[in-house]
Design a protein around this motif. Structure first.
Motif, short mmCIF file in Angstrom:
data_model
loop_
_atom_site.label_atom_id
_atom_site.label_comp_id
_atom_site.label_asym_id
_atom_site.label_seq_id
_atom_site.Cartn_x
_atom_site.Cartn_y
_atom_site.Cartn_z
N ASN A 49 0.86 -1.19 0.00
CA ASN A 49 0.00 0.00 0.00
C ASN A 49 0.90 1.24 0.00
O ASN A 49 2.12 1.14 -0.17
N ASN A 50 0.32 2.40 0.21
CA ASN A 50 1.07 3.66 0.15
C ASN A 50 2.13 3.80 1.23
O ASN A 50 3.07 4.57 1.08
N SER A 51 1.99 3.07 2.33
CA SER A 51 2.96 3.17 3.42
C SER A 51 3.96 2.02 3.42
O SER A 51 4.71 1.85 4.38
N MET A 52 4.00 1.24 2.34
CA MET A 52 4.86 0.06 2.27
C MET A 52 6.33 0.41 2.44
O MET A 52 7.05 -0.24 3.21
N ASP A 53 6.83 1.44 1.75
CA ASP A 53 8.25 1.78 1.83
C ASP A 53 8.65 2.16 3.26
O ASP A 53 9.70 1.74 3.75
N LYS A 54 7.81 2.95 3.92
CA LYS A 54 8.11 3.32 5.31
C LYS A 54 8.06 2.10 6.21
O LYS A 54 8.90 1.93 7.10
N ALA A 55 7.08 1.22 6.00
CA ALA A 55 6.96 0.01 6.82
C ALA A 55 8.19 -0.88 6.65
O ALA A 55 8.68 -1.47 7.62
N ILE A 56 8.73 -0.96 5.43
CA ILE A 56 9.93 -1.76 5.19
C ILE A 56 11.13 -1.13 5.88
O ILE A 56 11.92 -1.83 6.52
N LYS A 57 11.27 0.18 5.77
CA LYS A 57 12.39 0.86 6.46
C LYS A 57 12.31 0.62 7.97
O LYS A 57 13.32 0.34 8.61
N ASP A 58 11.11 0.73 8.53
CA ASP A 58 10.93 0.48 9.97
C ASP A 58 11.27 -0.97 10.33
O ASP A 58 11.84 -1.23 11.39
N ALA A 59 10.93 -1.90 9.43
CA ALA A 59 11.15 -3.31 9.71
C ALA A 59 12.62 -3.68 9.82
O ALA A 59 12.98 -4.60 10.54
N THR A 135 23.12 -5.78 2.34
CA THR A 135 23.04 -4.38 2.76
C THR A 135 21.59 -4.03 3.08
O THR A 135 20.67 -4.79 2.74
N ALA A 136 21.39 -2.86 3.68
CA ALA A 136 20.02 -2.40 3.95
C ALA A 136 19.25 -2.29 2.64
O ALA A 136 18.08 -2.67 2.56
N ASN A 137 19.89 -1.81 1.59
CA ASN A 137 19.23 -1.69 0.30
C ASN A 137 18.85 -3.06 -0.27
O ASN A 137 17.77 -3.23 -0.83
N ASP A 138 19.75 -4.05 -0.12
CA ASP A 138 19.44 -5.41 -0.57
C ASP A 138 18.19 -5.94 0.13
O ASP A 138 17.30 -6.53 -0.51
N LEU A 139 18.12 -5.75 1.44
CA LEU A 139 17.00 -6.28 2.20
C LEU A 139 15.71 -5.53 1.89
O LEU A 139 14.64 -6.14 1.75
N LEU A 143 12.25 -7.33 0.33
CA LEU A 143 10.92 -7.24 0.93
C LEU A 143 9.92 -6.56 -0.01
O LEU A 143 8.77 -7.00 -0.14
N SER A 144 10.36 -5.53 -0.68
CA SER A 144 9.51 -4.84 -1.66
C SER A 144 9.18 -5.76 -2.83
O SER A 144 8.02 -5.89 -3.23
N ASP A 145 10.20 -6.41 -3.38
CA ASP A 145 9.99 -7.32 -4.51
C ASP A 145 8.98 -8.42 -4.17
O ASP A 145 8.14 -8.78 -5.00
N LEU A 146 9.08 -8.96 -2.96
CA LEU A 146 8.17 -10.05 -2.58
C LEU A 146 6.71 -9.61 -2.60
O LEU A 146 5.82 -10.42 -2.84
#
Length: 193
Positions: A49-59, A135-139, A143-146
């Motif tokens: 959803n719209n908050s996915m990127d922030k949720a991934i960073k928090d995770a 790296t953080a970017n790899d992870l 998560l985004s790709d999945l």
């Protein structure tokens, strides 16, 4: 002790390497690192959803000290379910000095954790499969790709049949010193029940 010492201890542990189903990896890894079973309490969810990127960073934020680590249990959900573990740790030298991650998994009826680490088919290959340092970017990308890429399930999990994740649940177990974690993994000889 260093993060590299912990990863080496995990990879060489005669109980952990032979885990052969995905759910046993977080259960047994948690027990091995902390010396006792951990609870999946206070889980959080990442959704497309719209908050996915922030949720991934928090995770993937690790708040421990450079001398600490943790076990994080991720469960990719709906319609299939797959569990994997992320170990955050501090890499002391270049390249990628700073907080990095190692991902561990097995896949039920398909491959054991040792096969994942060694890239034995049907486990994923070197591009998106096991590597000591993510790296953080790899992870974040994983998560985004999945959640958004139709072929990501097989790219990250291996030749196990296609699926599309609709959400990712995760549980972060407490921080622990690397010294304690390495010692505990080195002593881990019997599966937790």
């Amino acid at each position: 002790m260093t993060g590299e010492d912990l990863i080496k201890a995990i990879v060489n542990n005669d109980v952990l390497k032979w885990l052969n189903d995905c759910f046993s990896v977080p259960v047994q890894m948690g027990c091995a690192v902390y010396g006792k079973p951990q609870n999946d309490n206070d889980g959080k969810v990442i959704e497309k959803n719209n908050s996915m990127d922030k949720a991934i960073k928090d995770a993937i934020v690790f708040l421990g000290a450079n001398s600490e680590t943790a076990v994080w249990h991720f469960a990719v959900m709906k319609p299939k379910v797959h569990h994997f573990v992320v170990i955050p740790w501090y890499k002391q030298s270049a390249p990628n000095q700073g907080i990095v991650y190692t991902v561990f998994m097995a896949y039920e009826n398909e491959y054991m954790m040792v096969n994942y680490v060694k890239h034995n088919s049907p486990a994923p290959g070197t591009k998106k499969g096991y590597k000591e340092v993510w790296t953080a970017n790899d992870l974040k990308t994983m998560l985004s790709d999945l959640l958004v890429e139709g072929n990501a399930w097989e790219e990250y999990f291996g030749n196990v049949g296609a699926s599309q994740a609709q959400e990712i649940k995760y549980y972060k177990y407490r921080e622990i010193t690397l010294n304690s974690a390495v010692a505990s993994v080195q002593e881990f000889r019997k599966r937790c029940s």
